[in-house]
Design an enzyme around this catalytic site. Structure first.
Site, PDB file in Angstrom:
ATOM      1  N   SER A  40       0.792  -1.229   0.000  1.00 28.08           N
ATOM      2  CA  SER A  40       0.000   0.000   0.000  1.00 28.08           C
ATOM      3  C   SER A  40       0.824   1.280   0.000  1.00 28.08           C
ATOM      4  O   SER A  40       0.247   2.367  -0.127  1.00 28.08           O
ATOM      5  CB  SER A  40      -0.958   0.006   1.196  1.00 28.08           C
ATOM      6  OG  SER A  40      -2.037  -0.870   0.953  1.00 28.08           O
ATOM      7  N   GLY A  57       2.439 -12.102   2.197  1.00 26.49           N
ATOM      8  CA  GLY A  57       3.685 -12.473   2.838  1.00 26.49           C
ATOM      9  C   GLY A  57       4.805 -11.461   2.722  1.00 26.49           C
ATOM     10  O   GLY A  57       5.956 -11.767   3.048  1.00 26.49           O
TER      11      GLY A  57
END
Length: 458
Positions: free
Chosen positions: A60, A308
């Protein structure tokens, strides 16, 4: 900076071992001088070593790049932040027609548009995937009136990505390359897996159980339709700091190229909305940037998480300091906490707040305001109280989260202060905070907020 380099070289490998992080790379920039180190492996399956020029997904943190693309359009007079989104996307639809007609680009940038945001619909891998994704929002529920409050919204940044595509006449990832990668002179950045594979690229790792060893994730990236929100952008820490350095320099690239106007670079870090008291997020949000008030100083940044992989970026404008940490599994929050606490103290005289933990002896509470069920498109959240007075949160995934195998969780909520609670059980080293917000008119909280606002349904 020599001392910083020595400390990182010694401490980074030990931290990764302590917290089961397979690999990481970190870079620090102070007044233009860069120190970088890497340790561990990019994949436990291959044993390929992590290096400072390895690419990790930034998740993000991509949102700040999308916001920068938007502000470039503002600089060129092609976009008005306060005009309705429909001026640029006439086809933009939500379940609430009044809200859809009113939402502005500024509200999307500051996560105040108010509609459900954790939507990861796969609309294919073609150049039209973002366009198709925006069309799927037509049935998406409105949580609150546009501009009323903060609620982190991935879907909103996909809408922003579509605005960029329409006004530029090209796919989102091509916009990243042409309008950011090239003028910044980036050499170790990839907008998609096809570019990433040309470099030493990290693989995300997941843990099947909390104490299990991390193992390579079954897929490398999230769906392309969510690229503007953070699905697949990958780079080295140094290239991420080049981007941050452009913002510190008022929009100017290292070679003097003007990437963004000074006014737009400054506007992006002006507070637009305050954020509820949730862990790891800033105190406020700007236009893309998170804003932290630490030791009375302004720190800007963003975090990112994909399958991950976890990424952390913090920038101290008044010290011309930027730090990037990119990781690929395990407990990255503990690594982040120690590295950033040390570096911010040593280089900027800033004391980073401690990672939040439940109090040893929580105060008794009257839970009537909190009990009930709160629902979103991806989960039902039911708050109950047992005979001993302890508060519990039952999280039941649905929709896409249920489809990918997410399981229900039964979590204890421990009172911290006021309407703020923390989970007794840590996740990736973090005791997630939950804040009960608003009032439904009958003395009950209207929302359960953990960065995302989930509305009461009963």
């Amino acid at each position: 900076m020599h001392e910083v380099g020595g400390w990182l070289q010694e401490r980074l490998p030990a931290l990764l071992g302590e917290h089961k992080v397979p690999g990481a790379a970190v870079a620090v920039s102070l007044d233009g001088q860069v120190v970088e180190h890497a340790a561990g492996v990019l994949s436990t399956a291959t044993g390929v070593e992590a290096t400072t020029d390895s690419l990790f997904q930034v998740g993000s943190i991509t949102k700040v790049w999308t916001a920068t693309l938007i502000m470039q359009l503002v600089d060129e007079g092609l976009l008005d932040l306060d005009a309705p989104v429909r001026r640029y996307l006439p086809e933009f639809r939500l379940a609430d027609e009044t809200a859809a007609a009113a939402i502005t680009t500024r509200q999307l940038l500051s996560h105040t548009a108010g509609f459900e945001g954790d939507l990861f619909t796969d609309t294919g891998r073609g150049d039209d995937c973002v366009e198709k994704y925006v069309a799927t929002l037509a049935d998406t529920a409105q949580l609150f009136a546009p501009g009323e409050m903060f609620s982190y919204n991935n879907a909103g940044f996909c809408v922003l990505g579509r605005i960029v595509e329409v006004l530029r006449g090209k796919a989102y990832d091509d916009c990243l390359r042409q309008h950011l990668f090239t003028p910044l002179g980036l050499t170790h950045a990839a907008a998609d897996p096809y570019e990433a594979i040309l470099h030493r690229a990290a693989v995300g790792h997941i843990q099947p159980a909390p104490d299990a060893d991390p193992r390579p994730a079954p897929v490398w990236a999230l769906v392309r339709s969510n690229a503007p929100a953070g699905a697949m952008l990958a780079m080295s820490p140094r290239d991420l700091l080049t981007f941050a350095g452009m913002h510190l320099a008022g929009g100017v690239a290292p070679d003097g190229t003007v990437v963004l106007s000074t006014g737009s670079a400054a506007a992006m870090r002006l507070p637009q909305v305050t954020v509820p008291d949730v862990a790891l997020m800033g105190n406020a949000w700007g236009l893309g940037w998170e804003l932290f008030d630490w030791s009375g100083r302004t720190v800007i940044g963003h975090d990112g998480g994909t399958i991950g992989q976890s990424a952390f970026l913090r920038v101290v404008p008044d010290r011309n300091l930027a730090i990037a940490l990119l990781t690929n599994g395990g407990n990255p929050v503990a690594v982040y906490a120690e590295i950033y606490r040390h570096l911010l103290r040593e280089l900027a005289d800033i004391e980073m707040p401690a990672i939040r933990t439940p109090p040893a002896e929580p105060a008794p509470i009257d839970a009537r305001r909190y009990l009930g069920t709160y629902a979103s498109e991806v989960a039902d959240l039911t708050v109950t109280q047992d005979a001993d007075g302890r508060l519990w949160l039952e999280q039941t995934p649905k929709g896409i989260l249920a489809e990918i195998g997410e399981r229900s969780e039964h979590l204890e909520l421990v009172p911290l202060h006021g309407d703020t609670f923390v989970q007794a059980q840590p996740r990736m080293g973090l005791h997630i905070s939950h804040v009960f917000v608003g009032d439904d008119g009958d003395g009950h909280a209207l929302y359960l907020h953990s960065g995302r606002a989930t509305r009461r349904v009963s």
